[in-house]
Design a protein around this motif. Structure first.
Motif, PDB file in Angstrom:
ATOM      1  N   LEU A  19     -10.997 -18.818  -7.784  1.00 46.45           N
ATOM      2  CA  LEU A  19     -11.170 -19.196  -9.187  1.00 46.45           C
ATOM      3  C   LEU A  19     -11.888 -18.106  -9.973  1.00 46.45           C
ATOM      4  O   LEU A  19     -11.465 -17.742 -11.080  1.00 46.45           O
ATOM      5  CB  LEU A  19     -11.968 -20.504  -9.278  1.00 46.45           C
ATOM      6  CG  LEU A  19     -12.380 -20.945 -10.689  1.00 46.45           C
ATOM      7  CD1 LEU A  19     -11.148 -21.214 -11.546  1.00 46.45           C
ATOM      8  CD2 LEU A  19     -13.285 -22.162 -10.618  1.00 46.45           C
ATOM      9  N   LEU A  20     -12.961 -17.569  -9.421  1.00 46.72           N
ATOM     10  CA  LEU A  20     -13.720 -16.522 -10.094  1.00 46.72           C
ATOM     11  C   LEU A  20     -12.881 -15.269 -10.315  1.00 46.72           C
ATOM     12  O   LEU A  20     -12.930 -14.654 -11.377  1.00 46.72           O
ATOM     13  CB  LEU A  20     -14.979 -16.177  -9.290  1.00 46.72           C
ATOM     14  CG  LEU A  20     -16.067 -17.245  -9.273  1.00 46.72           C
ATOM     15  CD1 LEU A  20     -17.128 -16.902  -8.222  1.00 46.72           C
ATOM     16  CD2 LEU A  20     -16.725 -17.369 -10.646  1.00 46.72           C
ATOM     17  N   MET A  21     -12.095 -14.893  -9.317  1.00 44.75           N
ATOM     18  CA  MET A  21     -11.261 -13.704  -9.450  1.00 44.75           C
ATOM     19  C   MET A  21     -10.100 -13.941 -10.408  1.00 44.75           C
ATOM     20  O   MET A  21      -9.635 -13.018 -11.072  1.00 44.75           O
ATOM     21  CB  MET A  21     -10.749 -13.261  -8.075  1.00 44.75           C
ATOM     22  CG  MET A  21     -11.848 -12.711  -7.171  1.00 44.75           C
ATOM     23  SD  MET A  21     -12.740 -11.315  -7.911  1.00 44.75           S
ATOM     24  CE  MET A  21     -11.464 -10.051  -7.845  1.00 44.75           C
ATOM     25  N   PHE A  22      -9.629 -15.189 -10.479  1.00 37.72           N
ATOM     26  CA  PHE A  22      -8.619 -15.540 -11.474  1.00 37.72           C
ATOM     27  C   PHE A  22      -9.179 -15.340 -12.879  1.00 37.72           C
ATOM     28  O   PHE A  22      -8.557 -14.692 -13.728  1.00 37.72           O
ATOM     29  CB  PHE A  22      -8.184 -16.997 -11.276  1.00 37.72           C
ATOM     30  CG  PHE A  22      -7.309 -17.523 -12.369  1.00 37.72           C
ATOM     31  CD1 PHE A  22      -5.949 -17.238 -12.380  1.00 37.72           C
ATOM     32  CD2 PHE A  22      -7.828 -18.306 -13.393  1.00 37.72           C
ATOM     33  CE1 PHE A  22      -5.121 -17.719 -13.395  1.00 37.72           C
ATOM     34  CE2 PHE A  22      -7.017 -18.790 -14.406  1.00 37.72           C
ATOM     35  CZ  PHE A  22      -5.665 -18.501 -14.407  1.00 37.72           C
ATOM     36  N   LEU A  23     -10.368 -15.862 -13.115  1.00 37.21           N
ATOM     37  CA  LEU A  23     -10.998 -15.734 -14.426  1.00 37.21           C
ATOM     38  C   LEU A  23     -11.344 -14.289 -14.741  1.00 37.21           C
ATOM     39  O   LEU A  23     -11.256 -13.851 -15.889  1.00 37.21           O
ATOM     40  CB  LEU A  23     -12.262 -16.601 -14.486  1.00 37.21           C
ATOM     41  CG  LEU A  23     -12.044 -18.114 -14.395  1.00 37.21           C
ATOM     42  CD1 LEU A  23     -13.389 -18.836 -14.325  1.00 37.21           C
ATOM     43  CD2 LEU A  23     -11.236 -18.602 -15.594  1.00 37.21           C
ATOM     44  N   GLU A  24     -11.726 -13.518 -13.715  1.00 47.40           N
ATOM     45  CA  GLU A  24     -12.096 -12.109 -13.909  1.00 47.40           C
ATOM     46  C   GLU A  24     -10.945 -11.301 -14.467  1.00 47.40           C
ATOM     47  O   GLU A  24     -11.147 -10.337 -15.207  1.00 47.40           O
ATOM     48  CB  GLU A  24     -12.561 -11.524 -12.569  1.00 47.40           C
ATOM     49  CG  GLU A  24     -13.104 -10.111 -12.660  1.00 47.40           C
ATOM     50  CD  GLU A  24     -12.080  -9.034 -12.301  1.00 47.40           C
ATOM     51  OE1 GLU A  24     -12.363  -7.848 -12.562  1.00 47.40           O
ATOM     52  OE2 GLU A  24     -11.023  -9.383 -11.750  1.00 47.40           O
ATOM     53  N   ASN A  25      -9.723 -11.688 -14.112  1.00 44.13           N
ATOM     54  CA  ASN A  25      -8.548 -10.959 -14.589  1.00 44.13           C
ATOM     55  C   ASN A  25      -8.092 -11.392 -15.968  1.00 44.13           C
ATOM     56  O   ASN A  25      -7.192 -10.791 -16.550  1.00 44.13           O
ATOM     57  CB  ASN A  25      -7.395 -11.124 -13.592  1.00 44.13           C
ATOM     58  CG  ASN A  25      -7.495 -10.169 -12.429  1.00 44.13           C
ATOM     59  OD1 ASN A  25      -6.953  -9.076 -12.449  1.00 44.13           O
ATOM     60  ND2 ASN A  25      -8.235 -10.566 -11.401  1.00 44.13           N
ATOM     61  N   ILE A  26      -8.688 -12.469 -16.486  1.00 47.49           N
ATOM     62  CA  ILE A  26      -8.337 -12.953 -17.814  1.00 47.49           C
ATOM     63  C   ILE A  26      -9.459 -12.713 -18.813  1.00 47.49           C
ATOM     64  O   ILE A  26      -9.222 -12.344 -19.959  1.00 47.49           O
ATOM     65  CB  ILE A  26      -7.995 -14.461 -17.757  1.00 47.49           C
ATOM     66  CG1 ILE A  26      -6.769 -14.685 -16.868  1.00 47.49           C
ATOM     67  CG2 ILE A  26      -7.741 -15.021 -19.156  1.00 47.49           C
ATOM     68  CD1 ILE A  26      -6.396 -16.129 -16.682  1.00 47.49           C
ATOM     69  N   PRO A  28     -12.696 -10.454 -19.452  1.00 53.06           N
ATOM     70  CA  PRO A  28     -13.324  -9.220 -18.989  1.00 53.06           C
ATOM     71  C   PRO A  28     -14.790  -9.316 -18.566  1.00 53.06           C
ATOM     72  O   PRO A  28     -15.171  -8.666 -17.596  1.00 53.06           O
ATOM     73  CB  PRO A  28     -13.185  -8.282 -20.205  1.00 53.06           C
ATOM     74  CG  PRO A  28     -12.015  -8.813 -20.942  1.00 53.06           C
ATOM     75  CD  PRO A  28     -12.017 -10.301 -20.737  1.00 53.06           C
ATOM     76  N   PRO A  29     -15.658 -10.095 -19.255  1.00 53.20           N
ATOM     77  CA  PRO A  29     -17.079 -10.048 -18.874  1.00 53.20           C
ATOM     78  C   PRO A  29     -17.403 -10.570 -17.486  1.00 53.20           C
ATOM     79  O   PRO A  29     -18.533 -10.452 -17.039  1.00 53.20           O
ATOM     80  CB  PRO A  29     -17.750 -10.935 -19.939  1.00 53.20           C
ATOM     81  CG  PRO A  29     -16.826 -10.911 -21.094  1.00 53.20           C
ATOM     82  CD  PRO A  29     -15.462 -10.864 -20.489  1.00 53.20           C
ATOM     83  N   ILE A  30     -16.436 -11.201 -16.786  1.00 56.07           N
ATOM     84  CA  ILE A  30     -16.715 -11.681 -15.429  1.00 56.07           C
ATOM     85  C   ILE A  30     -16.330 -10.570 -14.455  1.00 56.07           C
ATOM     86  O   ILE A  30     -15.152 -10.276 -14.282  1.00 56.07           O
ATOM     87  CB  ILE A  30     -15.917 -12.965 -15.132  1.00 56.07           C
ATOM     88  CG1 ILE A  30     -16.266 -14.054 -16.150  1.00 56.07           C
ATOM     89  CG2 ILE A  30     -16.197 -13.446 -13.721  1.00 56.07           C
ATOM     90  CD1 ILE A  30     -15.478 -15.329 -15.981  1.00 56.07           C
ATOM     91  N   PRO A  31     -17.306  -9.930 -13.797  1.00 53.21           N
ATOM     92  CA  PRO A  31     -17.003  -8.716 -13.018  1.00 53.21           C
ATOM     93  C   PRO A  31     -16.736  -8.978 -11.538  1.00 53.21           C
ATOM     94  O   PRO A  31     -17.511  -9.641 -10.860  1.00 53.21           O
ATOM     95  CB  PRO A  31     -18.291  -7.895 -13.173  1.00 53.21           C
ATOM     96  CG  PRO A  31     -19.362  -8.938 -13.294  1.00 53.21           C
ATOM     97  CD  PRO A  31     -18.735 -10.161 -13.921  1.00 53.21           C
ATOM     98  N   SER A  32     -15.632  -8.437 -11.038  1.00 48.95           N
ATOM     99  CA  SER A  32     -15.356  -8.523  -9.606  1.00 48.95           C
ATOM    100  C   SER A  32     -16.390  -7.732  -8.809  1.00 48.95           C
ATOM    101  O   SER A  32     -16.590  -7.985  -7.619  1.00 48.95           O
ATOM    102  CB  SER A  32     -13.956  -7.982  -9.309  1.00 48.95           C
ATOM    103  OG  SER A  32     -13.840  -6.620  -9.702  1.00 48.95           O
ATOM    104  N   GLU A  33     -17.063  -6.786  -9.471  1.00 46.19           N
ATOM    105  CA  GLU A  33     -18.087  -5.981  -8.811  1.00 46.19           C
ATOM    106  C   GLU A  33     -19.281  -6.814  -8.375  1.00 46.19           C
ATOM    107  O   GLU A  33     -20.103  -6.357  -7.565  1.00 46.19           O
ATOM    108  CB  GLU A  33     -18.553  -4.852  -9.738  1.00 46.19           C
ATOM    109  CG  GLU A  33     -17.518  -3.785 -10.001  1.00 46.19           C
ATOM    110  CD  GLU A  33     -16.565  -4.168 -11.129  1.00 46.19           C
ATOM    111  OE1 GLU A  33     -16.614  -5.337 -11.602  1.00 46.19           O
ATOM    112  OE2 GLU A  33     -15.766  -3.320 -11.538  1.00 46.19           O
ATOM    113  N   LEU A  34     -19.405  -8.011  -8.883  1.00 41.45           N
ATOM    114  CA  LEU A  34     -20.424  -8.948  -8.420  1.00 41.45           C
ATOM    115  C   LEU A  34     -19.825 -10.016  -7.512  1.00 41.45           C
ATOM    116  O   LEU A  34     -20.430 -10.411  -6.522  1.00 41.45           O
ATOM    117  CB  LEU A  34     -21.107  -9.631  -9.614  1.00 41.45           C
ATOM    118  CG  LEU A  34     -22.094  -8.809 -10.438  1.00 41.45           C
ATOM    119  CD1 LEU A  34     -22.671  -9.656 -11.556  1.00 41.45           C
ATOM    120  CD2 LEU A  34     -23.228  -8.292  -9.559  1.00 41.45           C
TER     121      LEU A  34
END
Length: 200
Positions: A19-26, A28-34
């Motif tokens: 879910l988090l990675m889905f949102l990260e791709n839509i 921008p402020p949610i970083p996969s780096e975290l």
């Protein structure tokens, strides 16, 4: 944000990572780096498996890449640009960004999709030129899969290695979180300043 990401992973495990990675791709402020290093850290605690984390993150990334691709492909350039004129400011996206991304896509083709998945900031919107140029969806999915898998594997491994020393994890994630928050603050300041500038 760090606490929210941690709580989501703790509560929902693999589903939370996806879910988090889905949102990260839509968004921008949610970083996969975290997200992925934190998920990698949970592997050292025996709560999740390494490959389970990588697969969950990659599935989330692929699902998150599809909405921008399909919206761009369906709307076409003119309608998309009209939409960006109205709402793009909330995503820090301009028509100039679309033009530049299309120029890169025309020049480098599928390589833009593949390597764009490895570049923070670009990753979110790399689906747009692919959709506008009507890149075959299987080809788009394939190159997105390779790029996303490589990126998630790298970040998960970093979290796994740091997770062997909790002190290092805290030292690593603390500054990263601070940089992300600082970046968001600067983005908001720049956006406000640009909005107040008189039209030329």
């Amino acid at each position: 944000m760090l606490d929210w990401i941690t709580n989501t992973i703790t509560a929902f495990n693999y589903w939370g990572i996806a879910l988090l990675m889905f949102l990260e791709n839509i968004i921008p402020p949610i970083p996969s780096e975290l997200i992925m290093p934190l998920a990698g850290f949970t592997v050292t605690q025996g709560k999740l498996t390494f490959w389970g984390v990588v697969v969950a993150g990659t599935i989330g990334s692929l699902l998150g890449a599809l909405p921008w691709y399909y919206v761009s492909r369906r709307l076409g350039e003119n309608q998309l640009k009209r939409w960006i004129d109205k709402y793009g400011k909330w995503l820090n996206l301009t028509n100039e960004d679309i033009d530049k991304s299309q120029d890169s896509f025309r020049k480098y083709g599928a390589a833009v999709v593949l390597f764009g998945r490895l570049i923070p900031g670009i990753r979110t919107f790399i689906s747009v030129p692919a959709g506008l140029q009507k890149m075959p969806w299987l080809e788009f999915l394939g190159f997105s899969l390779i790029g996303s898998l490589c990126w998630n594997l790298l970040l998960t491994y970093a979290g796994f290695m740091l997770g062997q020393n909790f002190g290092l994890v805290e030292k690593f994630l603390g500054p990263v979180a601070a940089v992300v928050l600082l970046g968001l603050a600067l983005f908001l300041i720049v956006w406000v300043v640009q909005r107040k500038k008189p039209a030329q």
